[in-house]
Design an enzyme around this catalytic site. Sequence first.
Site, short mmCIF file in Angstrom:
data_model
loop_
_atom_site.label_atom_id
_atom_site.label_comp_id
_atom_site.label_asym_id
_atom_site.label_seq_id
_atom_site.Cartn_x
_atom_site.Cartn_y
_atom_site.Cartn_z
N ASN A 79 -6.15 -6.31 -4.75
CA ASN A 79 -7.34 -5.75 -4.13
C ASN A 79 -7.46 -4.24 -4.27
OD1 ASN A 79 -9.63 -5.81 -2.08
ND2 ASN A 79 -8.12 -4.59 -0.96
N ASP A 135 0.85 -1.19 0.00
CA ASP A 135 0.00 0.00 0.00
C ASP A 135 0.88 1.24 0.00
OD1 ASP A 135 -2.19 1.93 0.72
OD2 ASP A 135 -3.29 0.08 1.16
N TYR A 175 -16.07 2.88 -13.78
CA TYR A 175 -15.82 1.83 -12.78
C TYR A 175 -16.27 0.48 -13.31
CZ TYR A 175 -15.76 -0.54 -8.25
OH TYR A 175 -15.50 -1.43 -7.23
N ASP A 235 4.05 1.64 -4.72
CA ASP A 235 3.26 2.30 -5.74
C ASP A 235 2.88 1.22 -6.75
OD1 ASP A 235 2.22 3.63 -7.92
OD2 ASP A 235 3.90 5.02 -8.16
N THR A 260 -19.02 -0.09 4.46
CA THR A 260 -17.79 0.59 4.88
C THR A 260 -18.16 1.98 5.41
OG1 THR A 260 -17.47 1.59 2.70
CG2 THR A 260 -16.46 -0.58 3.08
N LYS A 289 -13.90 -2.89 -13.96
CA LYS A 289 -14.15 -4.16 -13.28
C LYS A 289 -14.52 -5.27 -14.26
CE LYS A 289 -13.11 -2.77 -9.18
NZ LYS A 289 -11.89 -3.29 -8.52
#
Length: 250
Positions: free
Chosen positions: A89, A36, A155, A62, A190, A159
């Site tokens: 992820n 991350d 998006y 990165d 979340t 995906k």
Amino acid sequence: MNVSGKTILITGGAGGLGSAMARLLSQKGASVFILDLEENKGTALAEELVQSGKKAWFCRTDLTSEPDWQKAFTQALELTGRVDVLVNNAGINIRKPIEEMSFDEWNTMMRINTGTVFLGCKTAIPVMRHQGGGAIINTSSVCGLIGHRYTPEAYTATKGAVTMLTKAVASRYAKDGIRCNCINPSTVDTPFVQELFKDPERKKERLGEVPLGRLATVDDVANAVLYLASEEAAFINGVALPIDGGVTCY
């Protein structure tokens, strides 16, 4: 489900979903590497897991940089000798409809949501082939299976690409003992979504599309990753697994 002794790399591992995966997989005996850019969160998560007796490392990465990918794999190999599972992820969502989105924003979505999965697979495959096999798990979305009127088109396009990249890798590299699957969650509960649900209309529309009548939890998603990473999933390859309470069954 058996992941004991496995080395697992998780991208976006410091975030809400990634941290749930890291906690569960390390609890089940895996050595986890948290990849991350969020150094404070990633370091704190790794320290939390180590202090509770787990094996965990943070690697500031990165994910759009091929040299950073090589560095992360080198670190994992030096410390544990293997990379058994890669969980791709990381992802973002610029929440604009196609009419309002700039081409630069579109390219940013593609670079992060699909480009990082491409680089992860590219880096993992030769390592896994050399050691005799492994598993790659990509985080897609229900939007990688269906058009979704509440979700930006960019998006959905990214995906969809992740879902089909998963199947392409699965078909080509199974001969090398490499399994590749993706998870396709619906809306996950979340803090961001809880903020979104302060608008009662948005809450109604999202819950109304789920036959089970609730959102996915981070644990629902992490449990699916645990299964796909485990020996019990040894014959599961090329699957796009909805974690959606039935959203895609219509």
